[in-house]
Design an enzyme around this catalytic site. Structure first.
Site, PDB file in Angstrom:
ATOM      1  N   ASP A 179      44.121  -8.393  27.517  1.00  0.00           N
ATOM      2  CA  ASP A 179      43.021  -8.171  28.345  1.00  0.00           C
ATOM      3  C   ASP A 179      42.824  -6.206  28.310  1.00  0.00           C
ATOM      4  O   ASP A 179      44.176  -6.171  29.210  1.00  0.00           O
ATOM      5  CB  ASP A 179      42.366  -8.106  28.997  1.00  0.00           C
ATOM      6  CG  ASP A 179      41.586  -8.050  29.703  1.00  0.00           C
ATOM      7  OD1 ASP A 179      40.830  -6.912  29.425  1.00  0.00           O
ATOM      8  OD2 ASP A 179      40.718  -8.324  30.453  1.00  0.00           O
ATOM      9  N   HIS A 180      42.926  -5.649  27.586  1.00  0.00           N
ATOM     10  CA  HIS A 180      43.032  -3.929  27.623  1.00  0.00           C
ATOM     11  C   HIS A 180      43.185  -3.190  29.157  1.00  0.00           C
ATOM     12  O   HIS A 180      44.144  -2.796  29.744  1.00  0.00           O
ATOM     13  CB  HIS A 180      42.568  -3.432  27.159  1.00  0.00           C
ATOM     14  CG  HIS A 180      41.163  -2.676  27.091  1.00  0.00           C
ATOM     15  ND1 HIS A 180      40.824  -3.549  26.963  1.00  0.00           N
ATOM     16  CD2 HIS A 180      41.450  -2.015  27.821  1.00  0.00           C
ATOM     17  CE1 HIS A 180      39.057  -2.981  27.172  1.00  0.00           C
ATOM     18  NE2 HIS A 180      39.436  -2.258  28.361  1.00  0.00           N
ATOM     19  N   HIS A 242      37.485  -8.616  32.586  1.00  0.00           N
ATOM     20  CA  HIS A 242      37.914  -7.532  33.067  1.00  0.00           C
ATOM     21  C   HIS A 242      37.723  -7.550  35.007  1.00  0.00           C
ATOM     22  O   HIS A 242      39.163  -7.846  35.263  1.00  0.00           O
ATOM     23  CB  HIS A 242      37.485  -6.596  32.607  1.00  0.00           C
ATOM     24  CG  HIS A 242      37.074  -5.814  31.349  1.00  0.00           C
ATOM     25  ND1 HIS A 242      38.324  -6.292  30.402  1.00  0.00           N
ATOM     26  CD2 HIS A 242      36.444  -5.739  30.318  1.00  0.00           C
ATOM     27  CE1 HIS A 242      38.406  -5.922  29.131  1.00  0.00           C
ATOM     28  NE2 HIS A 242      37.178  -5.436  28.757  1.00  0.00           N
TER      29      HIS A 242
END
Length: 504
Positions: A179-180, A242
């Protein structure tokens, strides 16, 4: 760091050009790659090694090259290779195995492989199975790691099924769910802000905090992704992964140590403590909306239902606001608020912690300048940093109080190199550090919170989809979620600007 081969499935795709190759080239420039390293691109496109190198380096507009780096880029490109296969044909994976063995001999990579699935989610089950058929998942003779991009399932059921399938072929400690958002320095700094500072940690609980807001806004619409986005929506696209990860960083208990297992276990416990919103409660705790046509930045922009690929009667949300609670000792009774949306006034992600006001308003009078409660604003993007809002006396006669700001910007650390999110996460995977990657249990726990909301929208067509003009902060109904007088903090371009109506 151990020598290894970095294998990208879907190497001819957009993500490889935009994010993966630039990140790995930056690691190369910073001498962060092992001496014995090679990269193997795998996909359907019929590239030769040379054609692949040219496509992802020389002709890659996303690879920003500084003056004088041409030789470095040429040297880096020599370690890039390519193998075309039909990813749906199990026999073709023998070609991948042969190329990897060649690289082991040439680069002494000792059977250590990272398999990065830069592919559609439909291949998340196929590729691991076919790697397993050719013993490319086996730990003996070198370590093997599997990296998958979100989405981690489409709902709770599909997420559980995906985890079960992956665990048939790879062990949990081999699986890296990327998950960036977790690669951003300011997300990681949430833990340092909390646990390294004596001025914050004693106050980080229900006794002193009134509520917590998390805003993630985008000024763009769905662009050319209308067809994809309509199958996803803001809840799946942003909240399930996120924003709930940010909630975990804000709300988790202190881990015993700073290692991956301890941190990930505390995050899991936090997810398990979030109070579920029943389908019947969804209209009271969740607001969804779609942007409609309006003038934005001096230009007329389309409404969501007018975007290419979006059905005229679509009920997919481009905005979602949620009020929820965390049922544990630290946070009992403290409301948390999340909101995210497209076509909002600016691109910004921030956390706002609002502290309780003193029990006795000693300096309140009719002439008092309006002041807001003490707030800690943690800006994740852009202008990364922190701002603390508190009251001070206005010079002159009387005790007139005004809110002032004390702020810090990451840009002030001019001598510090801040890696991009993918760069940081890829480096952690190469090192075998899964701290910033999601565990399967955490993914499933997050879906347990999201599923009832999705089901309520699916099963109850009477739940309103609120329209909001592009360029505004979302549906007016979202204001009713907030308890108290303050309402949402609408972020300005400047992190320290506490005015509600500011120029963006």
């Amino acid at each position: 760091m151990d020598p290894h081969v970095f294998v990208i499935f879907g190497a001819s795709g957009d993500l490889t050009r935009r994010k993966l190759i630039p990140a790995i080239f930056q690691l190369y420039k910073n001498n962060s790659l092992p001496k014995d390293f090679a990269l193997l691109g795998v996909s359907r496109t019929e590239f030769t090694d040379e054609a692949f190198r040219e496509a992802v380096t020389t002709d890659n507009k996303h690879l920003k090259k500084k003056e004088g780096e041409e030789e470095q880029l040429k040297e880096f490109a020599k370690s890039l290779f390519y193998q075309p296969i039909d990813t749906n044909d199990p026999e073709d994976y023998a070609k991948v195995k042969d190329r990897l063995h060649e690289m082991d001999d040439k680069y002494n990579t000792r059977g250590n492989y990272i398999f990065y699935l830069s592919t559609p989610p439909s291949l998340y089950e196929t590729i691991p199975e076919y790697l397993h058929r050719h013993d490319l998942n086996a730990k003996n003779g070198g370590w093997k790691r599997l990296v998958i991009e979100k989405p981690f399932g489409y709902d709770g059921k599909s997420a559980r099924e995906l985890n079960q399938i992956l665990l048939q072929y790879f062990e949990e400690d081999q699986i890296y769910r990327i998950d960036h958002y977790l690669g951003k320095e300011t997300v990681q700094n949430l833990l340092v802000t909390r646990f390294a500072n004596g001025i914050f940690e004693p106050l980080w609980n229900r006794n002193y905090i009134q509520h917590v807001q998390i805003t993630s806004a985008e000024s763009i619409g769905v662009e050319n992704r209308g067809g994809y986005y309509d199958e996803s929506g803001a809840l799946r696209d942003m909240v399930q992964n996120h924003l709930l990860q940010i909630v975990a960083h804000i709300g988790m208990e202190p881990p015993n140590t700073a290692d991956a297992k301890a941190i990930r276990n505390e995050k899991l416990k936090l997810f398990q403590s979030i109070r579920l919103i029943s389908e019947e409660e969804v209209p009271d705790y969740v607001v969804r909306g779609q942007y409609i046509a309006a003038e934005m930045d001096g230009k007329e922009v389309k409404g969501y239902r007018e975007e290419k690929g979006v059905p005229e009667d679509s009920r997919t949300e481009t905005y979602v606001g949620i009020k929820f609670f965390i049922d544990n000792w630290r946070w009992a009774g403290v409301p948390f608020y999340l909101r995210t949306g497209k076509r909002l006034p600016t691109k910004v992600t921030e956390v706002v912690v609002t502290f309780k006001s003193p029990p006795h308003r000693l300096f309140f009078n009719v002439n008092e300048i309006q002041s807001t409660p003490n707030q800690l604003v943690i800006r994740i993007q852009p202008q990364e940093g922190l701002a603390l809002h508190f009251g001070m006396k206005v010079p002159g006669a009387g005790f007139h109080v005004k809110t002032v700001d004390m702020d810090f910007h990451y840009s002030d650390l001019t001598d510090a190199y801040v890696p991009e999110a993918y760069e940081r996460l890829i480096l952690d995977c190469m090192k075998g550090d899964p701290t910033l990657y999601a565990m399967g249990d955490s993914v499933e726990a997050a879906w347990k919170f999201i599923d009832p909301i999705i089901n309520a929208w699916k099963n109850n067509p009477d739940i309103t989809v609120h329209g909001y003009p592009s360029g505004t902060w979302g549906p007016a109904a979202a204001e009713d979620l907030i308890e108290g007088e303050e309402g949402w903090r609408n972020p300005c371009e400047e992190i320290s600007n506490s005015q509600e109506n500011c120029e963006l």
